[in-house]
Design a protein around this motif. Structure first.
Motif, short mmCIF file in Angstrom:
data_model
loop_
_atom_site.label_atom_id
_atom_site.label_comp_id
_atom_site.label_asym_id
_atom_site.label_seq_id
_atom_site.Cartn_x
_atom_site.Cartn_y
_atom_site.Cartn_z
N SER A 1 5.38 -5.18 0.21
CA SER A 1 4.72 -6.46 0.51
C SER A 1 5.62 -7.37 1.32
CB SER A 1 4.31 -7.14 -0.80
OG SER A 1 3.43 -6.32 -1.52
N SER B 1 0.84 -1.20 0.00
CA SER B 1 0.00 0.00 0.00
C SER B 1 0.88 1.25 0.00
CB SER B 1 -0.93 0.02 1.22
OG SER B 1 -0.18 0.15 2.42
N ASN C 1 0.70 5.29 1.13
CA ASN C 1 -0.05 6.33 1.84
C ASN C 1 0.06 7.64 1.06
OD1 ASN C 1 -0.35 4.25 3.60
ND2 ASN C 1 0.44 5.33 5.39
N ASN D 1 -4.13 5.82 -8.33
CA ASN D 1 -3.81 4.79 -7.34
C ASN D 1 -3.58 3.42 -7.99
OD1 ASN D 1 -3.92 6.47 -5.06
ND2 ASN D 1 -6.14 6.26 -4.93
N ASN E 1 -0.09 3.38 -9.23
CA ASN E 1 0.96 3.86 -8.31
C ASN E 1 1.74 5.02 -8.91
OD1 ASN E 1 0.24 1.90 -6.45
ND2 ASN E 1 1.84 0.46 -7.09
N SER F 1 -3.80 8.91 -0.52
CA SER F 1 -4.52 7.91 -1.31
C SER F 1 -5.99 8.29 -1.49
CB SER F 1 -4.42 6.54 -0.63
OG SER F 1 -4.92 6.60 0.69
N LEU G 1 5.22 4.27 1.93
CA LEU G 1 4.54 3.06 1.50
C LEU G 1 4.98 1.84 2.32
CD1 LEU G 1 6.66 1.17 -0.33
CD2 LEU G 1 6.39 3.08 -1.90
#
Length: 121
Positions: free
Chosen positions: A102, A30, A32, A73, A76, A53, A99
């Motif tokens: 993952s 994600s 921010n 979004n 990215n 976001s 961010l």
């Protein structure tokens, strides 16, 4: 590995326009806030514009009404449309993102390599 890649800098005359783009790539969970900073020779790096976001924007007083930040979004990606450029806008512009990769899920700040914007008088 997360990377921020910028494009779109260059040389323009005062009063002209430029558009910068930045894409975050890699294994990203994600993002921010994304934004643009700039650093002129002999000066500190300063915030130009940022966007969350949710699309909430923030601008430096010096660029309000002239610059516009947008964000996609799903890609990215952010862009910075710069109009009515002034010689004092000359600087290296850096993309920035807060961010979570993952791999670690740890919120951290990442920077692009910078792109030169030069405005001639």
């Amino acid at each position: 590995q997360v990377q921020l890649v910028e494009s779109g800098g260059g040389l323009v005359q005062a009063g002209g326009s430029l558009r910068l783009s930045c894409t975050a790539s890699g294994s990203i969970f994600s993002i921010n806030v994304m934004g643009w900073y700039r650093q002129a020779p002999g000066k500190r790096r300063e915030l130009v514009a940022s966007i969350t976001s949710a699309g909430i924007t923030n601008y430096a007083d010096s660029v309000k009404g002239r610059f516009a930040i947008n964000r996609e979004n799903a890609k990215n990606t952010i862009s910075l449309q710069m109009n009515s450029l002034k010689p004092e806008d000359t600087a290296v512009y850096y993309c920035n993102a807060a961010l979570r990769p993952s791999t670690s899920m740890v919120l951290n700040t990442y920077w692009g390599q910078g792109t030169q914007v030069t405005v001639s008088s």
